[in-house]
Write a protein that holds these residues in place. Structure first.
Motif, PDB file in Angstrom:
ATOM      1  N   ILE A 289       0.830  -1.211   0.000  1.00 42.04           N
ATOM      2  CA  ILE A 289       0.000   0.000   0.000  1.00 42.04           C
ATOM      3  C   ILE A 289       0.864   1.261   0.000  1.00 42.04           C
ATOM      4  CG2 ILE A 289      -0.241   0.098   2.541  1.00 42.04           C
ATOM      5  CD1 ILE A 289      -3.037   0.894   0.040  1.00 42.04           C
ATOM      6  N   GLY A 290       2.109   1.099   0.453  1.00 40.15           N
ATOM      7  CA  GLY A 290       3.037   2.223   0.468  1.00 40.15           C
ATOM      8  C   GLY A 290       3.223   2.864  -0.904  1.00 40.15           C
ATOM      9  N   TRP A 291       3.009   2.121  -1.963  1.00 36.32           N
ATOM     10  CA  TRP A 291       3.115   2.666  -3.319  1.00 36.32           C
ATOM     11  C   TRP A 291       2.114   3.799  -3.539  1.00 36.32           C
ATOM     12  CZ3 TRP A 291       6.394   1.335  -7.342  1.00 36.32           C
ATOM     13  CH2 TRP A 291       7.229   0.229  -7.100  1.00 36.32           C
ATOM     14  N   ALA A 292       1.024   3.760  -2.791  1.00 36.08           N
ATOM     15  CA  ALA A 292      -0.028   4.767  -2.983  1.00 36.08           C
ATOM     16  C   ALA A 292       0.015   5.844  -1.913  1.00 36.08           C
ATOM     17  CB  ALA A 292      -1.398   4.081  -2.986  1.00 36.08           C
ATOM     18  N   HIS A 293       1.064   5.871  -1.105  1.00 30.20           N
ATOM     19  CA  HIS A 293       1.160   6.917  -0.091  1.00 30.20           C
ATOM     20  C   HIS A 293       1.269   8.286  -0.771  1.00 30.20           C
ATOM     21  CE1 HIS A 293       2.703   9.451   3.100  1.00 30.20           C
ATOM     22  NE2 HIS A 293       2.367   8.516   3.967  1.00 30.20           N
ATOM     23  N   PRO A 294       0.541   9.289  -0.279  1.00 33.44           N
ATOM     24  CA  PRO A 294       0.600  10.609  -0.932  1.00 33.44           C
ATOM     25  C   PRO A 294       2.006  11.206  -0.979  1.00 33.44           C
ATOM     26  CG  PRO A 294      -0.830  10.671   1.032  1.00 33.44           C
ATOM     27  CD  PRO A 294      -0.460   9.250   0.805  1.00 33.44           C
ATOM     28  N   GLY A 295       2.884  10.780  -0.089  1.00 40.43           N
ATOM     29  CA  GLY A 295       4.270  11.251  -0.149  1.00 40.43           C
ATOM     30  C   GLY A 295       4.950  10.854  -1.445  1.00 40.43           C
ATOM     31  N   ARG A 296       4.356   9.904  -2.175  1.00 35.68           N
ATOM     32  CA  ARG A 296       4.933   9.487  -3.461  1.00 35.68           C
ATOM     33  C   ARG A 296       4.308  10.198  -4.645  1.00 35.68           C
ATOM     34  NH1 ARG A 296       8.216   5.350  -2.603  1.00 35.68           N
ATOM     35  NH2 ARG A 296       7.945   4.230  -0.643  1.00 35.68           N
ATOM     36  N   PHE A 297       3.300  11.017  -4.386  1.00 32.53           N
ATOM     37  CA  PHE A 297       2.644  11.731  -5.485  1.00 32.53           C
ATOM     38  C   PHE A 297       3.564  12.830  -6.034  1.00 32.53           C
ATOM     39  CE2 PHE A 297      -1.963  11.205  -3.635  1.00 32.53           C
ATOM     40  CZ  PHE A 297      -1.858   9.844  -3.789  1.00 32.53           C
ATOM     41  N   TRP A 298       3.224  13.311  -7.219  1.00 31.14           N
ATOM     42  CA  TRP A 298       3.856  14.535  -7.734  1.00 31.14           C
ATOM     43  C   TRP A 298       3.609  15.632  -6.701  1.00 31.14           C
ATOM     44  CZ3 TRP A 298       1.513  18.504 -11.552  1.00 31.14           C
ATOM     45  CH2 TRP A 298       2.513  19.374 -12.006  1.00 31.14           C
ATOM     46  N   CYS A 299       4.642  16.425  -6.415  1.00 33.71           N
ATOM     47  CA  CYS A 299       4.509  17.375  -5.303  1.00 33.71           C
ATOM     48  C   CYS A 299       3.296  18.288  -5.446  1.00 33.71           C
ATOM     49  CB  CYS A 299       5.794  18.176  -5.131  1.00 33.71           C
ATOM     50  SG  CYS A 299       6.321  19.002  -6.628  1.00 33.71           S
ATOM     51  N   HIS A 300       2.940  18.683  -6.678  1.00 37.84           N
ATOM     52  CA  HIS A 300       1.772  19.567  -6.814  1.00 37.84           C
ATOM     53  C   HIS A 300       0.486  18.849  -6.451  1.00 37.84           C
ATOM     54  CE1 HIS A 300       3.186  23.432  -8.190  1.00 37.84           C
ATOM     55  NE2 HIS A 300       4.172  22.773  -8.754  1.00 37.84           N
ATOM     56  N   CYS A 301       0.392  17.601  -6.864  1.00 35.97           N
ATOM     57  CA  CYS A 301      -0.780  16.804  -6.530  1.00 35.97           C
ATOM     58  C   CYS A 301      -0.837  16.595  -5.017  1.00 35.97           C
ATOM     59  CB  CYS A 301      -0.654  15.478  -7.279  1.00 35.97           C
ATOM     60  SG  CYS A 301      -2.043  14.414  -7.112  1.00 35.97           S
ATOM     61  N   ARG A 302       0.310  16.253  -4.444  1.00 36.14           N
ATOM     62  CA  ARG A 302       0.389  16.006  -3.003  1.00 36.14           C
ATOM     63  C   ARG A 302       0.021  17.252  -2.205  1.00 36.14           C
ATOM     64  NH1 ARG A 302       5.707  14.655  -2.906  1.00 36.14           N
ATOM     65  NH2 ARG A 302       6.726  16.349  -1.816  1.00 36.14           N
ATOM     66  N   MET A 303       0.569  18.402  -2.609  1.00 35.04           N
ATOM     67  CA  MET A 303       0.370  19.619  -1.830  1.00 35.04           C
ATOM     68  C   MET A 303      -1.031  20.192  -1.999  1.00 35.04           C
ATOM     69  SD  MET A 303       2.982  19.364  -0.324  1.00 35.04           S
ATOM     70  CE  MET A 303       3.343  20.621   0.822  1.00 35.04           C
ATOM     71  N   VAL A 304      -1.745  19.768  -3.030  1.00 32.84           N
ATOM     72  CA  VAL A 304      -3.142  20.167  -3.158  1.00 32.84           C
ATOM     73  C   VAL A 304      -4.026  19.178  -2.393  1.00 32.84           C
ATOM     74  CG1 VAL A 304      -5.047  20.359  -4.797  1.00 32.84           C
ATOM     75  CG2 VAL A 304      -2.873  21.440  -5.312  1.00 32.84           C
ATOM     76  N   TYR A 305      -3.689  17.911  -2.493  1.00 35.42           N
ATOM     77  CA  TYR A 305      -4.454  16.893  -1.780  1.00 35.42           C
ATOM     78  C   TYR A 305      -4.396  17.108  -0.265  1.00 35.42           C
ATOM     79  CZ  TYR A 305      -6.068  12.368  -0.169  1.00 35.42           C
ATOM     80  OH  TYR A 305      -6.766  11.381   0.467  1.00 35.42           O
ATOM     81  N   LEU A 306      -3.236  17.563   0.209  1.00 36.21           N
ATOM     82  CA  LEU A 306      -3.035  17.721   1.664  1.00 36.21           C
ATOM     83  C   LEU A 306      -4.088  18.640   2.310  1.00 36.21           C
ATOM     84  CD1 LEU A 306      -1.198  17.393   4.237  1.00 36.21           C
ATOM     85  CD2 LEU A 306       0.179  19.272   3.328  1.00 36.21           C
ATOM     86  N   PRO A 307      -4.154  19.900   1.917  1.00 31.95           N
ATOM     87  CA  PRO A 307      -5.173  20.761   2.554  1.00 31.95           C
ATOM     88  C   PRO A 307      -6.600  20.387   2.160  1.00 31.95           C
ATOM     89  CG  PRO A 307      -4.014  21.954   0.818  1.00 31.95           C
ATOM     90  CD  PRO A 307      -3.309  20.651   0.977  1.00 31.95           C
TER      91      PRO A 307
END
Ligand code: LAN
Length: 751
Positions: A230-248
């Motif tokens: 499941i670690g493959w789908a951790h948001p820390g592995r996303f493209w930073c823009h996707c990750r930083m939008v998903y976070l908030p």
């Protein structure tokens, strides 16, 4: 590099004020033909700062289209081009310019400011009036609004722009507003907007959280290690823009954070839907999206996944696990804010993070620290005020500008300009790592990198670092007199370390980080309007820029990691060849498109020592470009190329000066002129002739102004959204004519 607009009553002379009004009027009158601002206001503001020129361009120096342009004509054109461009440079050394285009950014800001009750304190009446002007200027003839300023109407663009008008105080009976509302109703109502649209409407209180596919913050608590599966789908592995939008987003979703239900909000609930708000089937609305908006339709797996998570929300919402996840989110949000000095990585997470800080604590210092940095994203041009796609493109443009001016062999006449640019490049290299521990915040190293905009922003990027490094090396090679003092070798070494660390196992380079997961993750891209956003992919632009930078560095500095550079370049070139398309082109990802990508592909191979005589790849690349050259000697590519990944000629007769610049640069890099120089002569001629045509629409011929016309929008992201690079219209014609002069007119590169 900070760019902030302030209103001053009666600023400037009456003549200047009149000229500004005229520029605005002309834009509004012509808006159906010319969608993009040409930064007329900037030109007016800086007019008179030219250091020299204009020089007469003798058009007799341009005989037949396949014949060489005379050296004197090319030089005069270049001198005018440089002296005009110099006049737009800021004192700190960068070139300001419009970085607008997307239509979905300002609405997020307005909603964010509205729910935090900060709208009236942050935006003056003049800001608001300019924003209304902008929205009026960009409504389409059918009443709707596009995803970006040149695009056809979409539900996302229309609902967002409508809400923006209303939050800015425009009445529902206003003509632009009424036409937009009619468009929305004809197309089924606001439930048909995209997932991001639904999200913001939910925050505003005009859409139910039940009508949204889940964005569970618990994802942040998953194990990161790939060994867990499941670690493959951790948001820390996303493209930073996707990750930083998903976070908030996941924070606000997890809290069901909605602003006050004011009378305006209640009224919008009535205005946005054809039927009564109370009768909307929210479960069905989750997956509704207008055909106009759909670029990346949900694969079936998403329907299954979102349905499951939707059910799980009954348990998760309000649970102890949820509280823990929300806390984890805020930890990362504060980290991002602090490490970017509250600019944040982009315009979307900037606003989202600000709203999160407010919901966490409306009186917090963190929320207040966000406010002054909102202005960094705003820009005024003759089409009005917009929110830009970043806090500017300062470093990127400056690095290109340096290389362009240096290529002309006329650098000796632009000493002050280059020295100022050198100071900017020096001052904006990322000096420190982000706060430790980097791994805990999923951050790559950044010390020695260059950013896209400013050092304050500070996120490192592979190709921005590469262009920054090349600019620094170019300045050094011009000598202290012209290029300023060289940067200390350790700082260049730091940059090289970053560049090498970015290379992926298959030899390519991605944008801000390494590729951290498998492309299969794209299946869960929920955005509907954007393609290829979930992970960071390899790109020809990033790969080529890193290769050429490493080679330039190794040539000047044989002391640092030479063997590794050699191996890295070897793998990089192999990677670039592996993604060349059968027709000889490369698809460009961050500007329109095959002319851009093929320029990067060609210069990488050329830097590695190849040319048309020996390289089949370069011969195919040149053949591709020649097959697209137009009657007037130039190239003109439509943004449809970016969307469809097939070459599309742009409309209209005149070629595009930016596409023409890239294509000519590619041909020259491949040494195609040694086989047949006629296509290069024709391209140069096209650029010189276009220089006089300052405005595409006004058809005004400002002989020898030295500017080039702002034509259709050049930049793109995520395949589907366009973004303006205002300085490209000057940088690439200068660069291409500069290389042309050096290669074909026998001009030395010496200053
Ligand atoms: C940018 C701007 C610069 C651009 C280049 C350096 C030109 C490119 O070679 C690599 C990718 C990069 C850094 C890039 C990525 C996507 C960005 C950040 C943007 C186009 C600017 C705006 C865009 C960002 C994603 C817009 C916000 C919208 C979302 C969908 C989050």
């Amino acid at each position: 590099g900070r760019q902030v607009w302030c209103w001053e009553e009666n600023a400037g002379t009456p003549d200047e004020r009149e000229a500004v009004e005229k520029a605005r009027q002309v834009f509004t009158e012509n808006r159906q033909h010319q969608k993009h601002a040409a930064d007329e206001l900037l030109r007016l503001q800086y007019a008179g700062r030219r250091s020299c020129g204009p020089f007469p361009v003798d058009k007799r120096g341009l005989s037949g289209s396949g014949a060489p342009a005379s050296a004197a004509t090319v030089e005069a054109s270049l001198r005018n081009g440089i002296s005009f461009f110099e006049s737009l440079q800021c004192d700190d050394g960068h070139w300001p310019g419009d970085y607008g285009g997307p239509m979905f950014l300002m609405p997020g800001m307005l909603i964010g400011l509205y729910v935090t009750s900060a709208l009236d304190s942050v935006l003056s009446p003049q800001h608001k009036a300019e924003m209304v002007r902008y929205l009026n200027n960009h409504s389409n003839p059918d009443g709707g609004f596009g995803l970006h300023i040149e695009g056809p109407s979409t539900m996302f663009g229309t609902v967002f722009s409508y809400v923006s008008l209303r939050l800015l105080g425009v009445s529902p009976d206003d003509a632009t507003a009424a036409a937009a509302r009619a468009w929305i109703h004809e197309h089924g109502g606001a439930t048909w907007t995209t997932s991001w649209g639904k999200f913001w409407l939910g925050v505003l209180g005009v859409y139910s959280w039940d009508g949204m596919n889940p964005m569970p913050p618990e994802m942040w608590l998953l194990p990161y290690s790939k060994w867990t599966g499941i670690g493959w789908a951790h948001p820390g592995r996303f493209w930073c823009h996707c990750r930083m939008v998903y976070l908030p987003m996941s924070y606000l979703y997890g809290r069901r954070a909605t602003g006050k239900l004011t009378p305006l909000v209640m009224s919008l609930r009535d205005e946005l839907y054809p039927g009564p708000y109370a009768s909307i089937d929210w479960n069905a609305a989750r997956n509704q999206v207008a055909a106009e908006d759909l670029y990346y339709p949900h694969p079936l797996i998403q329907d299954v996944l979102w349905w499951t998570l939707y059910k799980a929300e009954r348990v998760l919402n309000g649970s102890r696990l949820r509280k823990r996840a929300l806390k984890e989110c805020m930890k990362h949000i504060h980290y991002e804010d602090e490490n970017t000095r509250y600019i944040d990585i982009g315009p979307v997470n900037k606003i989202l993070n600000m709203v999160c800080c407010w919901f966490e604590n409306p009186d917090s210092q963190e929320f207040k620290l966000h406010l002054p940095r909102l202005y960094d994203y705003l820009w005024v041009a003759e089409d009005g005020m917009k929110m830009q796609g970043y806090n500017g493109s300062q470093l990127w443009d400056t690095a290109f500008a340096v290389q362009a001016v240096a290529s002309t062999g006329l650098a000796g006449e632009a000493g002050a300009c280059l020295q100022a640019a050198a100071r900017f490049i020096d001052a904006n290299q990322v000096a420190q790592e982000a706060q430790q521990p980097l791994e805990e915040y999923y951050r790559h190293i950044s010390r020695g990198a260059w950013p896209f905009s400013t050092g304050d922003h500070g996120w490192p990027i592979s190709d921005c670092s590469a262009e920054g490094l090349k600019a620094a090396l170019t300045l050094t090679s011009l000598g202290r007199e012209l290029g300023g003092p060289p940067l200390p070798a350790e700082r260049l070494h730091d940059c090289v370390n970053v560049l090498l660390s970015y290379q992926n196992p298959d030899g390519g380079w991605a944008t801000y980080e390494n590729q951290r997961s498998h492309p299969i993750l794209e299946l869960i891209n929920p955005s509907e309007t954007f393609g290829d956003i979930v992970i960071d992919y390899n790109y020809v632009e990033c790969s080529s820029a890193c290769i050429t930078a490493l080679l330039s560095f190794a040539a000047q500095h044989p002391e640092h990691r030479t063997n590794e550079i050699e191996m890295s370049v070897h793998r990089g070139v192999r990677y670039i060849k592996s993604i060349q398309r059968p027709d000889g082109s490369w698809y460009g990802n961050w500007a329109v498109s095959f002319t851009y990508g093929t320029w990067f592909g060609a210069v990488a191979l050329a830097a590695a020592g190849e040319d048309v005589h020996g390289s089949a790849c370069l011969r195919r690349a040149c053949a591709f470009l020649l097959s697209k050259q137009r009657q007037d000697g130039g190239w003109g590519e439509s943004y449809l190329s970016s969307q469809t990944k097939e070459y599309h000629q742009s409309e209209g007769e005149a070629s595009h000066v930016v596409n023409t610049g890239w294509a000519l640069l590619a041909l020259l890099a491949a040494k195609y002129h040694e086989i047949d120089a006629a296509p290069c002569h024709a391209a140069a001629r096209c650029l010189i002739l276009a220089q006089a045509r300052v405005s595409e629409v006004k058809r005004e011929w400002e002989e020898a102004s030295g500017d080039w016309p702002q034509q259709s929008i050049s930049g793109v992201f995520n395949r589907n959204c366009m973004i303006q690079y205002a300085n490209y219209r000057n940088i690439f014609p200068i660069w291409a004519l500069g290389e042309y002069r050096t290669a074909l007119l026998g001009a030395g590169t010496s200053a």
